[in-house]
Design a protein around this motif. Structure first.
Motif, PDB file in Angstrom:
ATOM      1  N   UNK A  47      35.494   9.201 -11.663  1.00 28.03           N
ATOM      2  CA  UNK A  47      36.770   8.550 -11.977  1.00 28.03           C
ATOM      3  C   UNK A  47      36.525   7.369 -12.922  1.00 28.03           C
ATOM      4  N   UNK A  48      36.887   7.536 -14.198  1.00 28.21           N
ATOM      5  CA  UNK A  48      36.744   6.496 -15.210  1.00 28.21           C
ATOM      6  C   UNK A  48      38.085   5.850 -15.567  1.00 28.21           C
ATOM      7  N   UNK A  49      39.116   6.056 -14.747  1.00 33.22           N
ATOM      8  CA  UNK A  49      40.453   5.573 -15.080  1.00 33.22           C
ATOM      9  C   UNK A  49      40.622   4.084 -14.826  1.00 33.22           C
ATOM     10  N   UNK A  54      37.762   4.044  -7.990  1.00 37.57           N
ATOM     11  CA  UNK A  54      37.484   3.755  -9.393  1.00 37.57           C
ATOM     12  C   UNK A  54      35.982   3.655  -9.618  1.00 37.57           C
ATOM     13  N   UNK A  55      35.481   4.404 -10.581  1.00 39.96           N
ATOM     14  CA  UNK A  55      34.067   4.400 -10.911  1.00 39.96           C
ATOM     15  C   UNK A  55      33.214   5.261 -10.027  1.00 39.96           C
ATOM     16  N   UNK A  56      33.797   5.869  -8.990  1.00 41.33           N
ATOM     17  CA  UNK A  56      33.014   6.675  -8.049  1.00 41.33           C
ATOM     18  C   UNK A  56      32.981   8.134  -8.476  1.00 41.33           C
ATOM     19  N   UNK A  57      32.005   8.857  -7.926  1.00 41.22           N
ATOM     20  CA  UNK A  57      31.871  10.293  -8.163  1.00 41.22           C
ATOM     21  C   UNK A  57      32.215  11.044  -6.885  1.00 41.22           C
ATOM     22  N   UNK A  58      32.781  12.208  -7.051  1.00 35.48           N
ATOM     23  CA  UNK A  58      33.185  13.028  -5.914  1.00 35.48           C
ATOM     24  C   UNK A  58      32.881  14.481  -6.236  1.00 35.48           C
ATOM     25  N   UNK A  59      32.295  15.181  -5.262  1.00 34.95           N
ATOM     26  CA  UNK A  59      31.950  16.585  -5.477  1.00 34.95           C
ATOM     27  C   UNK A  59      32.691  17.449  -4.463  1.00 34.95           C
ATOM     28  N   UNK A  60      33.317  18.527  -4.956  1.00 37.77           N
ATOM     29  CA  UNK A  60      34.025  19.471  -4.103  1.00 37.77           C
ATOM     30  C   UNK A  60      33.438  20.868  -4.301  1.00 37.77           C
ATOM     31  N   UNK A  61      33.325  21.602  -3.197  1.00 37.62           N
ATOM     32  CA  UNK A  61      32.913  22.999  -3.262  1.00 37.62           C
ATOM     33  C   UNK A  61      34.143  23.871  -3.046  1.00 37.62           C
ATOM     34  N   UNK A  62      34.395  24.777  -3.965  1.00 43.76           N
ATOM     35  CA  UNK A  62      35.613  25.593  -3.955  1.00 43.76           C
ATOM     36  C   UNK A  62      35.234  27.061  -3.967  1.00 43.76           C
ATOM     37  N   UNK A  63      35.898  27.825  -3.120  1.00 47.79           N
ATOM     38  CA  UNK A  63      35.720  29.276  -3.107  1.00 47.79           C
ATOM     39  C   UNK A  63      36.927  29.921  -3.760  1.00 47.79           C
TER      40      UNK A  63
END
Length: 290
Positions: free
Chosen positions: A48-50, A92-101
């Protein structure tokens, strides 16, 4: 139905985005080659770079993720959109990872090579931000180790329909893989294709259908490690367990009275930490007189 799998750990991603981009996104696939009808499992990482916290999804919220799939010829398939009933907050500034099927709405029914891009919604501006492009290949195999008809029992959708269980042996590079497949007997349509795992063919897999029309597959997954997979009539894996060949006490699948069970060997939990090695005792620790 497309469904969002549980949230995985946050991760850092080194990538460069446009100067005004609200997100930096990255797409990876769990693998790049799939059998016809097999779900595609993807990981989408968003930074998130917003400059402000962002909330994606939530009950009644817009679908926040869109997959754009293009054939090698350039023809675009209908996009696949995915939402989430549970709100996902990205600081803000954090990373988030999602696994999607991805299944159902998009089925790997067509053979060939495809390119995929993930587009992630920025809800404040209503814009989507695109990831890198990944390539996947859809192929098929009819190298069946097992092909048997069965009827869908009560308690499952379409009870009474005639279907077939298939066990497929598929070679991917230097690895042999074992798949289960459920096929509609009347139409021949593939209803579910799932990877059971790598297999070592020095020991022939044991395959049987129990009294409840569940499929039991018992195979050597790693040296001295055996897998027992039970597949429901709807094609989903009901249970997967592992056993170790302990000092020549080799496990085996026993079908008795319409029930399948593993005899011999030792139960093995692949997620458990390895046992601690015994430490050598120092000479100073020896009991007196030794």
């Amino acid at each position: 139905m497309n469904r969002l799998l549980p949230l995985l750990t946050a991760a850092c991603l080194l990538a460069a985005g446009a100067a005004r981009a609200q997100y930096v996104t990255n797409l990876t696939l769990m693998k790049n080659q799939f059998l016809t009808g097999e779900p595609v499992v993807a990981q989408v990482t968003v930074i998130n770079r917003s400059g402000a916290d962002v909330v994606l999804g939530g009950h009644g919220g817009r679908d926040w993720l869109q997959f754009e799939i293009t054939e090698s010829s350039g023809r675009r398939l209908a996009p696949v959109t995915i939402g989430s009933d549970q709100a996902i907050t990205i600081k803000a500034g954090a990373a988030n990872k999602q696994t999607v099927e991805i299944s159902g709405g998009y089925s790997t029914a067509d053979l060939g090579t495809f390119n995929m891009v993930a587009n992630v919604l920025h809800p404040i501006t209503g814009q989507y931000y695109s990831s890198n492009k990944v390539r996947m290949t859809i192929t098929d195999s009819k190298s069946y180790l097992f092909d048997q008809p069965f009827g869908v029992p009560d308690g499952f959708p379409n009870a009474g329909r005639a279907r077939r269980y298939n066990i497929i042996l598929f070679r991917e590079l230097n690895t042999l893989l074992l798949y289960s497949r459920v096929t509609d007997e009347k139409s021949g349509a593939y209803l579910a294709t799932l990877l059971l795992g790598p297999v070592i063919m020095v020991s022939q897999p044991q395959i049987s259908i129990d009294a409840k029309n569940k499929l039991h597959v018992f195979f050597l997954a790693q040296p001295h490690i055996y897998c027992h997979a039970i597949v429901n009539p709807d094609g989903k894996v009901f249970k997967r367990s592992y056993y170790r060949d302990d000092d020549g006490n080799r496990p085996a699948l026993l079908m008795a009275g319409g029930v399948g069970q593993v005899v011999g060997g030792v139960y093995f939990d692949p997620s458990a930490p390895p046992p601690e090695k015994k430490k050598m005792r120092k000479a100073s620790e020896r009991p007196p007189g030794l």
